[in-house]
Design an enzyme around this catalytic site. Structure first.
Site, PDB file in Angstrom:
ATOM      1  CD  GLU A 150      -2.053  -2.865   6.001  1.00 10.71           C
ATOM      2  OE1 GLU A 150      -3.165  -2.711   5.481  1.00 10.71           O
ATOM      3  OE2 GLU A 150      -1.246  -3.766   5.671  1.00 10.71           O
ATOM      4  CG  HIS A 179      -1.545  -1.284   1.549  1.00  9.08           C
ATOM      5  ND1 HIS A 179      -2.405  -1.944   0.714  1.00  9.08           N
ATOM      6  CD2 HIS A 179      -1.385  -2.096   2.631  1.00  9.08           C
ATOM      7  CE1 HIS A 179      -2.771  -3.080   1.261  1.00  9.08           C
ATOM      8  NE2 HIS A 179      -2.161  -3.208   2.417  1.00  9.08           N
ATOM      9  CG  HIS A 197       0.265  -6.484   3.956  1.00  8.55           C
ATOM     10  ND1 HIS A 197      -0.462  -5.584   3.233  1.00  8.55           N
ATOM     11  CD2 HIS A 197       1.165  -7.024   3.083  1.00  8.55           C
ATOM     12  CE1 HIS A 197      -0.055  -5.581   1.978  1.00  8.55           C
ATOM     13  NE2 HIS A 197       0.947  -6.443   1.856  1.00  8.55           N
ATOM     14  CD  GLU A 206      -2.402  -9.346   6.426  1.00 10.98           C
ATOM     15  OE1 GLU A 206      -2.271  -8.324   7.126  1.00 10.98           O
ATOM     16  OE2 GLU A 206      -2.930  -9.334   5.299  1.00 10.98           O
TER      17      GLU A 206
HETATM   18 ZN   LIG Z   1      -2.224  -4.629   3.954  1.00 12.80          ZN
END
Ligand SMILES: [Zn+2]
Length: 260
Positions: free
Chosen positions: A25, A10, A81, A147
């Protein structure tokens, strides 16, 4: 040569990717990735390509990221992430790592690095999973997507808001990468072995600069410091510079110098 492609996903402003309180994030991901890249600089033969925009300003497209990794001929790809469930605060949480279904290289990477992240984040272990994500599918090398925790988890967010937790996680990830490739840590100076001074008097001044009047802090008997600059003349005596950047007397009445 180990070629590592790593990205924080991102961009800072990518819609949706934020906590219920509006934290981004990318900011969480970036702290881990930046720490990992910094730590990898301590190793020989590690070449790192960062896939996202390190300023966070632009959201680099998925295909640009995988094309860059493929052109770089990366040996591994890590996309870092933080997760979200409903976008409202909840009691779920944990760390999970993805690889592409049926990818043995991706699976091996996940088994190597997932436990490291679980250990560093100290959150629930949600295990290793597979998914048909672009980053995993379109990259030509073994790839994983981590994650680290849930942005909308009341438990995870406490760890994620700690810069030292995220920094340590990145550092631990880098160490695991170095181990995976069997990379050698760069030696800090010439000759390979480190030099130390041990304080052998009750207490002793250190100095902010190479100046006997520029006193810094007192150090005590038994404390050991790494020498980064060998003995040099200051006024009527000699000093070493130690790792903190401070200076200390080289007088063998007060300090014992040795190589280790
Ligand atoms: Zn992400």
């Amino acid at each position: 040569m180990a070629k590592i492609a790593i990205g924080a996903g991102h961009g800072y402003n990518t819609p949706g990717k934020r906590t219920p309180d509006g934290e981004r994030e990318w900011s969480f991901n970036d702290k881990v990735v930046t720490a990992a890249i910094d730590e990898l600089k301590n190793y020989e033969n590690a070449e790192v390509l960062r896939l996202d925009d390190r300023t966070g300003k632009t959201d680099v497209s998925l295909s640009t990221r995988t094309t860059a990794a493929n052109n770089f001929d990366a040996d591994i790809l890590i996309s870092y992430h933080h997760n979200a469930n409903t976008g409202n605060w909840g009691s779920w949480g944990g760390t999970e790592t993805y690889h592409y279904p049926g990818s043995s290289g991706g699976s091996a990477l996940a088994r190597e690095f997932h436990p490291v992240i679980v250990d560093a984040m100290q959150l629930r272990d949600r295990g290793i999973k597979t998914a048909n994500f672009h980053m995993l599918r379109e990259s030509a090398m073994p790839a994983i997507l981590i994650e680290g925790g849930f942005m909308d988890s009341t438990t995870d967010i406490k760890r994620m808001r700690s810069n030292s937790v995220l920094k340590q996680t990145g550092k631990d990830l880098a160490k695991a990468i170095a181990e995976y490739f069997n990379l050698k840590r760069k030696s800090s100076g010439g000759g390979g072995s480190k030099e130390y001074v041990e304080i052998i008097t009750h207490s002793l001044w250190t100095y902010n600069s190479a100046d006997w009047d520029d006193k810094a802090v007192i150090v005590n008997e038994g404390e050991v410091f790494t020498v980064i600059r060998d003995k040099f003349k200051v006024g009527g005596g000699y000093m070493y510079q130690i790792k903190s950047g401070l200076y200390i007397t080289a007088n063998p009445k007060y300090v014992r110098y040795y190589k280790g």
